[in-house]
Design an enzyme around this catalytic site. Structure first.
Site, PDB file in Angstrom:
ATOM      1  CB  ILE A  12      -0.971  -0.023   1.206  1.00 14.49           C
ATOM      2  CG1 ILE A  12      -1.867  -1.273   1.117  1.00 14.49           C
ATOM      3  CG2 ILE A  12      -1.830   1.234   1.236  1.00 14.49           C
ATOM      4  CD1 ILE A  12      -2.676  -1.568   2.362  1.00 14.49           C
ATOM      5  CG  ASN A  35       6.025  -8.550   3.879  1.00 15.35           C
ATOM      6  OD1 ASN A  35       6.414  -9.614   3.385  1.00 15.35           O
ATOM      7  ND2 ASN A  35       4.768  -8.160   3.816  1.00 15.35           N
ATOM      8  CG  ASP A  58      13.400  -1.592  13.200  1.00 15.56           C
ATOM      9  OD1 ASP A  58      12.263  -1.127  13.456  1.00 15.56           O
ATOM     10  OD2 ASP A  58      13.714  -2.768  13.438  1.00 15.56           O
ATOM     11  CE  LYS A  84       0.786  -7.615   3.778  1.00 13.27           C
ATOM     12  NZ  LYS A  84       0.252  -7.132   2.530  1.00 13.27           N
ATOM     13  CB  SER A 124      -7.348  -3.449   9.668  1.00 11.47           C
ATOM     14  OG  SER A 124      -8.090  -4.570   9.262  1.00 11.47           O
ATOM     15  CE1 TYR A 149      -2.188  -6.443  10.691  1.00  8.47           C
ATOM     16  CE2 TYR A 149      -4.460  -7.206  10.449  1.00  8.47           C
ATOM     17  CZ  TYR A 149      -3.445  -6.332  10.112  1.00  8.47           C
ATOM     18  OH  TYR A 149      -3.686  -5.329   9.204  1.00  8.47           O
ATOM     19  CE  LYS A 153      -2.827  -2.813  11.167  1.00  8.52           C
ATOM     20  NZ  LYS A 153      -1.735  -1.892  10.850  1.00  8.52           N
ATOM     21  CG  ASN A 199      -4.205 -11.396   2.175  1.00 12.22           C
ATOM     22  OD1 ASN A 199      -3.046 -11.073   2.396  1.00 12.22           O
ATOM     23  ND2 ASN A 199      -5.144 -11.323   3.081  1.00 12.22           N
TER      24      ASN A 199
HETATM   25  P1  NAD Z   1       3.380  -4.594   3.561  1.00  4.93           P
HETATM   26  O1  NAD Z   1       3.931  -5.671   4.423  1.00  4.93           O
HETATM   27  O2  NAD Z   1       3.489  -4.735   2.091  1.00  4.93           O
HETATM   28  O3  NAD Z   1       4.012  -3.179   3.979  1.00  4.93           O
HETATM   29  C1  NAD Z   1       4.451  -2.902   5.284  1.00  4.93           C
HETATM   30  C2  NAD Z   1       5.838  -2.306   5.161  1.00  4.93           C
HETATM   31  O4  NAD Z   1       6.334  -1.991   6.473  1.00  4.93           O
HETATM   32  C3  NAD Z   1       6.835  -3.274   4.515  1.00  4.93           C
HETATM   33  O5  NAD Z   1       7.539  -2.598   3.522  1.00  4.93           O
HETATM   34  C4  NAD Z   1       7.749  -3.662   5.679  1.00  4.93           C
HETATM   35  O6  NAD Z   1       9.059  -3.953   5.239  1.00  4.93           O
HETATM   36  C5  NAD Z   1       7.672  -2.422   6.547  1.00  4.93           C
HETATM   37  N1  NAD Z   1       7.985  -2.609   7.969  1.00  4.93           N
HETATM   38  C6  NAD Z   1       7.410  -3.499   8.841  1.00  4.93           C
HETATM   39  N2  NAD Z   1       7.956  -3.339  10.052  1.00  4.93           N
HETATM   40  C7  NAD Z   1       8.880  -2.350   9.960  1.00  4.93           C
HETATM   41  C8  NAD Z   1       9.760  -1.735  10.885  1.00  4.93           C
HETATM   42  N3  NAD Z   1       9.836  -2.125  12.149  1.00  4.93           N
HETATM   43  N4  NAD Z   1      10.567  -0.736  10.448  1.00  4.93           N
HETATM   44  C9  NAD Z   1      10.515  -0.336   9.143  1.00  4.93           C
HETATM   45  N5  NAD Z   1       9.700  -0.885   8.222  1.00  4.93           N
HETATM   46  C10 NAD Z   1       8.894  -1.874   8.646  1.00  4.93           C
HETATM   47  O7  NAD Z   1       1.853  -4.378   3.985  1.00  4.93           O
HETATM   48  P2  NAD Z   1       0.723  -3.512   3.287  1.00  4.93           P
HETATM   49  O8  NAD Z   1      -0.272  -4.436   2.720  1.00  4.93           O
HETATM   50  O9  NAD Z   1       1.330  -2.462   2.431  1.00  4.93           O
HETATM   51  O10 NAD Z   1       0.068  -2.853   4.568  1.00  4.93           O
HETATM   52  C11 NAD Z   1       0.483  -1.595   5.069  1.00  4.93           C
HETATM   53  C12 NAD Z   1      -0.225  -1.348   6.393  1.00  4.93           C
HETATM   54  O11 NAD Z   1      -1.628  -1.428   6.183  1.00  4.93           O
HETATM   55  C13 NAD Z   1       0.116  -2.377   7.463  1.00  4.93           C
HETATM   56  O12 NAD Z   1       0.186  -1.716   8.707  1.00  4.93           O
HETATM   57  C14 NAD Z   1      -1.074  -3.309   7.439  1.00  4.93           C
HETATM   58  O13 NAD Z   1      -1.299  -3.928   8.675  1.00  4.93           O
HETATM   59  C15 NAD Z   1      -2.194  -2.344   7.099  1.00  4.93           C
HETATM   60  N6  NAD Z   1      -3.342  -3.023   6.468  1.00  4.93           N
HETATM   61  C16 NAD Z   1      -3.141  -3.778   5.343  1.00  4.93           C
HETATM   62  C17 NAD Z   1      -4.216  -4.445   4.769  1.00  4.93           C
HETATM   63  C18 NAD Z   1      -4.016  -5.314   3.550  1.00  4.93           C
HETATM   64  O14 NAD Z   1      -4.916  -6.107   3.237  1.00  4.93           O
HETATM   65  N7  NAD Z   1      -2.911  -5.207   2.818  1.00  4.93           N
HETATM   66  C19 NAD Z   1      -5.495  -4.325   5.321  1.00  4.93           C
HETATM   67  C20 NAD Z   1      -5.673  -3.523   6.451  1.00  4.93           C
HETATM   68  C21 NAD Z   1      -4.576  -2.876   7.021  1.00  4.93           C
HETATM   69  N1  UDP Z   2     -10.072 -16.924   0.942  1.00  4.98           N
HETATM   70  C1  UDP Z   2     -10.215 -18.169   0.348  1.00  4.98           C
HETATM   71  N2  UDP Z   2      -9.083 -18.832  -0.039  1.00  4.98           N
HETATM   72  C2  UDP Z   2      -7.824 -18.329   0.119  1.00  4.98           C
HETATM   73  C3  UDP Z   2      -7.698 -17.044   0.716  1.00  4.98           C
HETATM   74  C4  UDP Z   2      -8.845 -16.381   1.134  1.00  4.98           C
HETATM   75  O1  UDP Z   2     -11.321 -18.651   0.175  1.00  4.98           O
HETATM   76  O2  UDP Z   2      -6.842 -18.987  -0.237  1.00  4.98           O
HETATM   77  C5  UDP Z   2     -11.286 -16.195   1.359  1.00  4.98           C
HETATM   78  C6  UDP Z   2     -11.349 -15.900   2.856  1.00  4.98           C
HETATM   79  O3  UDP Z   2     -11.987 -16.955   3.523  1.00  4.98           O
HETATM   80  C7  UDP Z   2     -12.163 -14.612   2.880  1.00  4.98           C
HETATM   81  C8  UDP Z   2     -11.845 -13.935   1.563  1.00  4.98           C
HETATM   82  O4  UDP Z   2     -11.280 -14.930   0.720  1.00  4.98           O
HETATM   83  O5  UDP Z   2     -13.534 -14.933   2.856  1.00  4.98           O
HETATM   84  C9  UDP Z   2     -10.828 -12.801   1.732  1.00  4.98           C
HETATM   85  O6  UDP Z   2      -9.746 -13.305   2.477  1.00  4.98           O
HETATM   86  P1  UDP Z   2      -8.401 -12.475   2.668  1.00  4.98           P
HETATM   87  O7  UDP Z   2      -7.458 -13.324   3.470  1.00  4.98           O
HETATM   88  O8  UDP Z   2      -7.929 -11.984   1.347  1.00  4.98           O
HETATM   89  O9  UDP Z   2      -8.866 -11.193   3.490  1.00  4.98           O
HETATM   90  P2  UDP Z   2      -9.563 -11.061   4.926  1.00  4.98           P
HETATM   91  O10 UDP Z   2     -10.933 -10.542   4.664  1.00  4.98           O
HETATM   92  O11 UDP Z   2      -9.539 -12.380   5.605  1.00  4.98           O
HETATM   93  O12 UDP Z   2      -8.723 -10.040   5.600  1.00  4.98           O
END
Ligand code: NAD
Ligand code: UDP
Length: 342
Positions: A12, A35, A58, A84, A124, A149, A153, A199
């Site tokens: 993101i 990551n 970090d 995450k 989230s 996790y 949050k 995911n």
């Molecule tokens: P991501 O893992 O791709 O990005 C997170 C970044 O943070 C990575 O680049 C990682 O290297 C860095 N990082 C982690 N710990 C660190 C630290 N201690 N110091 C420096 N860098 C660090 O994840 P994302 O999907 O881009 O998500 C970004 C944020 O959004 C996260 O906080 C995640 O929990 C939140 N979020 C993501 C989703 C999703 O579905 N992707 C949904 C809801 C919330």
């Molecule tokens: N899901 C699935 N198979 C997979 C991964 C996810 O059927 O291999 C389903 C999961 O049960 C949920 C939806 O897809 O209903 C979205 O899951 P994801 O892990 O992407 O996001 P979540 O809503 O759990 O954060």
């Protein structure tokens, strides 16, 4: 604006960095690449034709973060830096609490010391827990989370609330993301999970490209129209635009405000699979398996607050999301190729 993205090399963060650069803002990223890959930053610079100031560091460590804030002259920060994976958090709760809470505390301490007052936090939809009725509204109470996790949050939201209540100059925007999927339409940056994807969309895309044999749909007996879970999928580029709007809001307000970032429309797992098949022309073999522990039958946003107050609304369709996810995956079958893959 000059914006600090903590964890800005991730999925993101990289899309938000690109959106900020394209809108004419200056971007600094601090990331420890736990990551993510520096290659994402190289590609963003290429796409935008502009430089990102990149610091390998970090966010938990004040010695890494404070000099960046002291020298940055930032207008605002976005806190993406977190671990995450829901499943991993159940196996390694201490790692999750340590990383996610410490990054937040260090960031807030350094902001206070350097008088940086605007922060956007990646929260989230998971903080709504399991007892609120859908669609989720920001004024509903946070619920109990079923995994560490989600609990981090919820705890971090509370930390931000308390910090804003104590410091009248602080401006906090908590963004509750629903299910971000897709990729920049260039196909140059995208989601690059390590190991087997947890995911849905990255899993589907890896099946499509031949890295996985078939998708397991987690549960076909939910009380939903087709028996599979419903989610509010949102295009990551729409989500990135939401951060721009949130930053504009944060620099002109104080206090702590919460916004859902979702489309407000739920789609089932099978609808998502079918849409991916339609736009890619690739068949996705799947089996219906057991339910995954902790999954809710349905989760979607009431997205009206962000539209009303931030003037932000998701524009892209599920077709757009699937097409762009596929475009990224087929052009980069092994992602950025710098992370551990299996
Ligand atoms: P991501 O893992 O791709 O990005 C997170 C970044 O943070 C990575 O680049 C990682 O290297 C860095 N990082 C982690 N710990 C660190 C630290 N201690 N110091 C420096 N860098 C660090 O994840 P994302 O999907 O881009 O998500 C970004 C944020 O959004 C996260 O906080 C995640 O929990 C939140 N979020 C993501 C989703 C999703 O579905 N992707 C949904 C809801 C919330
Ligand atoms: N899901 C699935 N198979 C997979 C991964 C996810 O059927 O291999 C389903 C999961 O049960 C949920 C939806 O897809 O209903 C979205 O899951 P994801 O892990 O992407 O996001 P979540 O809503 O759990 O954060």
């Amino acid at each position: 604006m000059r914006i600090l993205l903590a964890g800005g090399a991730g999925y993101i963060g990289s899309h938000t960095a690109l959106a900020l650069l394209r809108a004419g803002h200056e971007v600094t990223v601090i990331d420890n690449f736990v990551n993510s890959s520096p290659e994402a930053i190289r590609r963003i610079e290429n796409l935008a034709g502009k430089q990102v100031s990149l610091i390998r560091g970090d966010v938990r460590k004040k010695t890494d973060l404070l000099p960046v804030l002291k020298n940055g002259g930032f207008d605002g920060a976005v806190h993406f830096a977190g671990l995450k994976s829901v499943g991993e958090s159940l196996q390694k709760p201490i790692l999750y609490y340590r990383n996610n809470i410490d990054t937040t505390l260090t960031l807030l301490e350094c902001m206070e010391e350097t008088h940086l007052s605007s922060i956007i936090f990646s929260s989230s939809a998971t903080v709504y827990g399991s007892n609120n009725p859908v669609p989720y509204r920001e004024d509903m109470p946070r619920g109990l989370c079923t995994n560490p996790y989600g609990t981090t949050k919820s705890m971090m939201e509370q930390i931000f609330h308390d910090a804003a209540a104590a410091n009248p100059e602080l401006s906090v925007v908590l963004l509750r993301y629903f299910n971000p999927i897709g990729a920049d339409s260039s196909g140059r940056i995208g989601e690059d999970p390590q190991g087997i994807p947890n995911n849905l969309m990255p899993y589907i895309a890896q099946v499509a490209v031949g890295r996985r044999e078939k998708l397991t749909v987690f549960g076909g007996d939910y009380p939903t129209p087709d028996g599979t879970c419903q989610r509010d999928y949102i295009h990551v580029s729409d989500l990135a635009q939401g951060h721009l709007k949130a930053l504009e809001y944060a620099v002109s307000h104080t206090g702590c405000e919460i916004f859902n970032l979702g489309t407000g429309t739920p789609y089932s797992v099978l609808e998502t699979v079918r849409t991916f098949e339609q736009v890619s022309g690739v068949k996705i073999p799947y089996v219906i398996g057991d339910r995954r522990e902790g999954d809710l039958p349905a989760c979607w946003a009431d997205a009206s607050k962000a539209e009303k107050i931030l003037d932000w609304k998701a524009e892209r369709t599920l077709e757009d999301m699937c097409r762009d996810a596929w475009n990224w995956q087929k052009n980069n079958p092994m992602g950025y190729e710098t992370l551990h893959k299996s």
